[in-house]
Design an enzyme around this catalytic site. Structure first.
Site, short mmCIF file in Angstrom:
data_model
loop_
_atom_site.label_atom_id
_atom_site.label_comp_id
_atom_site.label_asym_id
_atom_site.label_seq_id
_atom_site.Cartn_x
_atom_site.Cartn_y
_atom_site.Cartn_z
N ASP A 283 14.21 -41.12 68.12
CA ASP A 283 13.42 -39.93 68.40
C ASP A 283 12.82 -39.39 67.11
O ASP A 283 13.31 -39.68 66.01
CB ASP A 283 14.32 -38.84 69.00
N1 URA Z 1 19.86 -41.43 71.34
C1 URA Z 1 19.07 -40.33 71.25
O1 URA Z 1 19.25 -39.35 71.98
N2 URA Z 1 18.09 -40.33 70.36
C2 URA Z 1 17.85 -41.34 69.50
O2 URA Z 1 16.94 -41.27 68.68
C3 URA Z 1 18.69 -42.48 69.60
C4 URA Z 1 19.68 -42.50 70.52
#
Ligand code: URA
Length: 234
Positions: free
Chosen positions: A103
């Site tokens: 993310d």
């Molecule tokens: N899980 C998440 O919520 N975000 C990420 O970036 C990776 C795994």
């Protein structure tokens, strides 16, 4: 392979620039000037130079990036900064893409490659490649919540696969997943009425985020680290 394609794949030029360089006599194949962009070379055995400098052919490129906050895991985006903007122009020309997504506000290990089959192999849940994330949550995480998360929770119609969690204290710990659903860890914590406030990926299979890389820095994978992708080709 065509000579102009080889120069492109090595990141030396775009396809049109490669044509110009070749027609301009800047490229030698086995010590002979070649002026035809479509000239066929054997990338494994021919000696190719551009402006007198040897062009090393490598089929695939693999990069370890320590992702900072604020970058999206995409090759291009109309409004956001992408992780590709952090690597060199020469590497970007090779058609790299992020192998799996983090993310925008998640930090840490991102692998960039142009090896589509290898990426497909390591990302397939069938192959159970472990990804370890360091996290911090908003409220203390009870033992009962840890057990529920480890067994699998409903994240909106999908039941997560078993995972392991090692708590350092009641707010921080490490979670190991073998799958990667959209916002998975955030949604898992929400399923136990908590919230992620910090998330960093620290390993992907045997590849561990190099502690000498500052946020935003990158390096090529070592031959040993690349093996995880090569396995996908056996
Ligand atoms: N899980 C998440 O919520 N975000 C990420 O970036 C990776 C795994």
């Amino acid at each position: 392979m065509r000579l102009d394609k080889l120069l492109c794949e090595c990141g030396k030029a775009s396809r049109s620039e490669a044509g110009k360089l070749i027609r301009g006599g800047k490229v030698l194949v086995n010590n002979q000037v070649i002026k035809k962009p479509d000239f066929k070379v054997n990338e494994l055995t021919d000696t190719i130079t551009l402006n007198g400098v040897a062009v090393e052919y490598k089929r695939f490129t693999y990069i370890m990036l320590n992702k900072p906050e604020g970058y999206v895991s995409a090759t291009d985006d109309p409004t956001e900064k992408t992780v590709l903007e952090l690597v060199s122009e020469e590497d970007r020309r090779k058609g790299l893409f992020p192998c799996g997504r983090l993310d925008k506000n998640t930090l840490g290990l991102v692998i960039l490659t142009n090896d589509g089959d290898g990426a497909h192999f390591v990302l397939s849940p069938k192959h159970h490649v472990k990804k370890v994330y360091r996290f911090r949550c908003l409220s203390p995480l009870s033992k009962e919540s840890v057990c529920r998360l480890e067994g699998g929770v409903d994240i909106g119609g999908y039941f997560t696969k078993p995972c392991t969690i090692k708590m350092e204290n009641e707010l921080c710990g490490e979670i190991t997943l073998t799958e990667g659903k959209y916002h998975q860890i955030k949604r898992m914590l929400e399923a136990v009425d908590n919230k992620i406030t910090y998330l960093e990926r620290i390993s992907f299979g045997d590849i561990v985020l190099d502690p000498s890389l500052e946020r935003g820095q990158w390096r090529y994978l070592t031959e040993n680290e690349e093996k995880i992708f090569i396995r996908g080709k056996k």
